[in-house]
Design a protein around this motif. Structure first.
Motif, PDB file in Angstrom:
ATOM      1  N   LEU A  22       0.945  -1.097  -0.157  1.00  8.60           N
ATOM      2  CA  LEU A  22       0.165   0.041  -0.103  1.00  8.60           C
ATOM      3  C   LEU A  22       0.884   1.388   0.032  1.00  8.60           C
ATOM      4  O   LEU A  22       1.738   1.198   0.833  1.00  8.60           O
ATOM      5  N   VAL A  23       0.720   2.001  -1.137  1.00 10.22           N
ATOM      6  CA  VAL A  23       1.646   3.322  -1.001  1.00 10.22           C
ATOM      7  C   VAL A  23       0.702   4.296  -0.563  1.00 10.22           C
ATOM      8  O   VAL A  23      -0.206   4.794  -0.984  1.00 10.22           O
ATOM      9  N   ARG A  24       1.282   5.132   0.413  1.00  3.90           N
ATOM     10  CA  ARG A  24       0.807   6.212   1.042  1.00  3.90           C
ATOM     11  C   ARG A  24       1.660   7.682   0.952  1.00  3.90           C
ATOM     12  O   ARG A  24       2.767   7.515   1.418  1.00  3.90           O
ATOM     13  N   VAL A  35       5.906  -4.414  -5.337  1.00  2.58           N
ATOM     14  CA  VAL A  35       6.958  -4.213  -5.705  1.00  2.58           C
ATOM     15  C   VAL A  35       7.925  -4.922  -6.874  1.00  2.58           C
ATOM     16  O   VAL A  35       7.785  -6.098  -6.781  1.00  2.58           O
ATOM     17  N   VAL A  36       8.414  -4.222  -7.627  1.00  4.56           N
ATOM     18  CA  VAL A  36       9.007  -5.010  -8.727  1.00  4.56           C
ATOM     19  C   VAL A  36      10.571  -4.978  -8.792  1.00  4.56           C
ATOM     20  O   VAL A  36      11.199  -5.753  -9.508  1.00  4.56           O
ATOM     21  N   ALA A  55      17.009   9.879  -6.308  1.00  6.66           N
ATOM     22  CA  ALA A  55      16.623   8.374  -6.642  1.00  6.66           C
ATOM     23  C   ALA A  55      15.726   7.899  -5.279  1.00  6.66           C
ATOM     24  O   ALA A  55      15.839   8.391  -3.999  1.00  6.66           O
ATOM     25  N   HIS A  56      14.919   7.051  -5.640  1.00  6.47           N
ATOM     26  CA  HIS A  56      14.207   6.246  -4.649  1.00  6.47           C
ATOM     27  C   HIS A  56      14.429   4.853  -4.598  1.00  6.47           C
ATOM     28  O   HIS A  56      14.870   4.087  -5.561  1.00  6.47           O
ATOM     29  N   ARG A  57      14.372   4.280  -3.231  1.00 10.49           N
ATOM     30  CA  ARG A  57      14.612   2.694  -3.234  1.00 10.49           C
ATOM     31  C   ARG A  57      13.748   1.852  -3.909  1.00 10.49           C
ATOM     32  O   ARG A  57      14.257   0.798  -4.711  1.00 10.49           O
ATOM     33  N   VAL A  70       9.295   4.950  -5.094  1.00 12.19           N
ATOM     34  CA  VAL A  70       9.068   5.625  -3.748  1.00 12.19           C
ATOM     35  C   VAL A  70      10.164   5.067  -2.606  1.00 12.19           C
ATOM     36  O   VAL A  70      11.036   4.158  -2.996  1.00 12.19           O
ATOM     37  N   ASP A  71      10.296   5.747  -1.429  1.00 16.95           N
ATOM     38  CA  ASP A  71      11.202   5.343  -0.467  1.00 16.95           C
ATOM     39  C   ASP A  71      10.451   4.395   0.657  1.00 16.95           C
ATOM     40  O   ASP A  71       9.041   4.362   0.430  1.00 16.95           O
TER      41      ASP A  71
END
Length: 100
Positions: A22-24, A35-36, A55-57, A70-71
């Motif tokens: 879930l992305v918040r 997550v890919v 950059a995001h993880r 996203v982080d």
């Protein structure tokens, strides 16, 4: 079962490629996806991107078809059971050799 993923306490499955999440984000509605890719090695090696494009993880394929980056603090393991319904494909008929 609880464990730590980067300094966050995570319940259930580990946050890794293939995990349902879930992305918040503060300014956006909550969305779900999978997550890919985990770019931890890029981030840890000093590859923080540019000032105008950090950059995001995590790369996450959202259920609506978008790919976002996203982080860890933006993610929670998706608490809803199962995956979203995927359309079933009908099997393709295969012709037997020698028959028309």
């Amino acid at each position: 079962m609880a464990h730590r993923s980067d300094n966050r306490l995570v319940h259930g499955p580990e946050l890794a490629s293939g995990a349902r999440v879930l992305v918040r984000r503060n300014a956006e509605a909550d969305v779900t996806g999978e997550v890919v890719e985990d770019f931890a090695t890029l981030i840890e090696s000093g590859g923080a991107g540019y000032e105008w494009a950090p950059a995001h993880r995590w790369a996450v394929a959202l259920d609506d078809g978008r790919l976002i980056f996203v982080d860890t603090e933006d993610l929670t393991i998706d608490p809803t059971p199962g995956r979203p319904a995927e359309p079933e494909l009908a099997p393709t008929p295969v012709a037997s050799p020698g028959k028309r």
